[in-house]
Each structure stands twice: as structure tokens, then as C-alpha cells.
Design an enzyme around this catalytic site. Sequence first.
Site, mmCIF file in Angstrom:
data_model
loop_
_atom_site.group_PDB
_atom_site.id
_atom_site.type_symbol
_atom_site.label_atom_id
_atom_site.label_comp_id
_atom_site.label_asym_id
_atom_site.label_seq_id
_atom_site.Cartn_x
_atom_site.Cartn_y
_atom_site.Cartn_z
ATOM 1 N N SER A 12 0.850 -1.192 0.000
ATOM 2 C CA SER A 12 0.000 0.000 0.000
ATOM 3 C C SER A 12 0.885 1.242 0.000
ATOM 4 C CB SER A 12 -0.884 0.020 1.245
ATOM 5 O OG SER A 12 -1.413 1.323 1.406
ATOM 6 N N HIS A 70 -8.541 0.954 -3.646
ATOM 7 C CA HIS A 70 -9.430 0.738 -2.497
ATOM 8 C C HIS A 70 -10.124 2.061 -2.176
ATOM 9 C CE1 HIS A 70 -9.470 -0.384 2.109
ATOM 10 N NE2 HIS A 70 -10.689 -0.198 1.625
ATOM 11 N N MET A 72 -12.312 4.267 -0.119
ATOM 12 C CA MET A 72 -12.933 4.501 1.189
ATOM 13 C C MET A 72 -13.640 5.842 1.091
ATOM 14 S SD MET A 72 -9.736 3.096 3.446
ATOM 15 C CE MET A 72 -8.617 3.140 2.044
ATOM 16 N N MET A 141 -11.033 -6.166 5.915
ATOM 17 C CA MET A 141 -10.252 -5.203 6.699
ATOM 18 C C MET A 141 -9.921 -5.825 8.057
ATOM 19 S SD MET A 141 -9.841 -2.542 4.785
ATOM 20 C CE MET A 141 -8.837 -1.759 6.046
ATOM 21 N N ASP A 179 -6.264 -6.696 4.648
ATOM 22 C CA ASP A 179 -5.684 -5.349 4.659
ATOM 23 C C ASP A 179 -5.718 -4.759 6.068
ATOM 24 O OD1 ASP A 179 -4.820 -2.801 3.952
ATOM 25 O OD2 ASP A 179 -6.631 -2.265 2.845
HETATM 26 C C1 DX5 Z 1 -6.173 1.375 5.875
HETATM 27 C C2 DX5 Z 1 -5.763 1.029 4.475
HETATM 28 C C3 DX5 Z 1 -4.617 0.111 4.382
HETATM 29 C C4 DX5 Z 1 -3.338 0.642 4.986
HETATM 30 C C5 DX5 Z 1 -2.625 -0.530 5.593
HETATM 31 O O1 DX5 Z 1 -7.383 2.048 5.853
HETATM 32 O O2 DX5 Z 1 -6.840 0.425 3.765
HETATM 33 O O3 DX5 Z 1 -4.378 -0.315 3.029
HETATM 34 O O4 DX5 Z 1 -2.483 1.269 4.079
HETATM 35 O O5 DX5 Z 1 -1.551 -0.058 6.334
HETATM 36 P P1 DX5 Z 1 -0.751 -0.994 7.334
HETATM 37 O O6 DX5 Z 1 -0.233 -2.133 6.524
HETATM 38 O O7 DX5 Z 1 0.322 -0.091 7.856
HETATM 39 O O8 DX5 Z 1 -1.719 -1.446 8.377
HETATM 40 ZN ZN ZN Z 2 -6.407 -0.434 1.743
#
Ligand code: DX5
Ligand code: ZN
Length: 223
Positions: A12, A70, A72, A141, A179
Site C-alpha cells: 500500500s 481501495h 474509502m 479489513m 488489509d
Molecule cells: C487502511 C488502508 C490500508 C493501509 C494498511 O485504511 O486500507 O491499506 O495502508 O496499512 P498498514 O499495513 O500499515 O496497516
Molecule cells: Zn487499503
Amino acid sequence: MTTATRPLIAPSILAADFARLGEEVDAIVQAGADWIHLDVMDGHFVPNISFGPQIVKALRPRTKLPFDVHLMIEPVDPYLEAFAKAGADHILIHIEAGPHAHRSLQQIRALGAKPGIVLCPATPPEAISEIMDMVDVILVMTVNPGFGGQKFLASQLPKISRLRDMITKSGRDIRLAVDGGIDPTTAPQATAAGADVLIAGSAIYAQPDYKAAIEALRPTPAG
Ligand code: DX5
Ligand code: ZN
């Protein structure tokens, strides 16, 4: 899936150095990434703002690897075309982002991208049972969306297993991604539960050696 199956690694870029984003994409491509994960946040569906389609478009020429976008954001429908045109290969929406996920997934397919659906920690697997036939990616998630660097929620592991069963029963070729909080300790837990795509931000970009960081997320070969 068996533990012998090699999971795909999707770094990511949320955890990358935003002042050098193009080079940071080049670096994870060189390091062996399978997909590039791009986190789009609107400050409304999640309490953080990241970037929009312009960044996706600007990074697109850097690699042919799939862009796993992704979203959000809420609402989602007004922006789907912009992300498809910017070069998103997979467009993932949240089941919690509105009552008309079915229509959004149809629209994503019609735009020529692969549709994906994302479940927040509070959402049960059954919430997507009626749209399983429409998606190519399911994303669980393992943190509450909005920020990188949060702690992995082990409470989500049974959900990953249930979704793996649902995918098997569907007979469709659907990727099961995870994720949030994925690191060398939690990655094997997620893959053992049935995930076949590992998304990781800080476990890769906060490390000095991206290649070693990616390899550390893959299962060690048997024997
Ligand atoms: C969080 C994102 C993730 C994030 C993960 O809302 O969807 O993709 O970048 O980060 P880490 O791997 O640091 O938890
Ligand atoms: Zn993500």
C-alpha cells in the site's frame, strides 16, 4: 487454499514517501510486488483524506502491475468512471458505503475494471452473500479503515475462513485479500485462514529493504 500456495503481495503506497511517490512505486515493483494497492480516503466515510484519481493517473505509467484501488469514499458512484479512466485495474468499494453496492459493482464491470467488495471489521461475511457472483476480489479489513500502522485485529480470522468457504462454494475465481496490520507475524495467520492476497503498508515501506520486507511476508518454503 493450502499454505503451500504463494500469496500475492500488494504494497500500500499510503505508507510511502509522498514527496517521491513515483520512485516509491518503482522501488516496490523492483522489490517483487504483485499488485500496487492505492488507498483513496475522503474524510467522510473514513476520518482521513489521502488522494484521488489524479494520483492514480500520474502513477499509471510507472508499471504494468495491477492497480488495486481501495475506495474509502461515500458516495462512490460519481467517482467510478474517473478511477477507471485513471487506470485502476481493480476498483474496490465498501459494502458499508451505501445501499446500492449491486449497482456500483455493475458499473465498475461496465467500465472495464474488476469489481471488488470490502468488509469493515463490524460487517459479517453474509452481508455480501447476494453479490458474490459479481466480484473478482473480496477484501477483509483487519483494522478499521482510515489509517496505516494500526494493530491487526485477530478477531477477523474466522471471517476470512468463512469467506474462503463461501468462495469455494461459489465455484468462482475470487481473490481473498486482507488489509491492515499485516506483518511477518500476522501474514501467516491470514494465509492460514484462507487469504491469498496480503496488503501491507508500514511492514514494507517502513523497512529499509523493500525486497526483504516483501519476502518476509511470504510463507517460507517447506522443507
Ligand atoms: C487502511 C488502508 C490500508 C493501509 C494498511 O485504511 O486500507 O491499506 O495502508 O496499512 P498498514 O499495513 O500499515 O496497516
Ligand atoms: Zn487499503
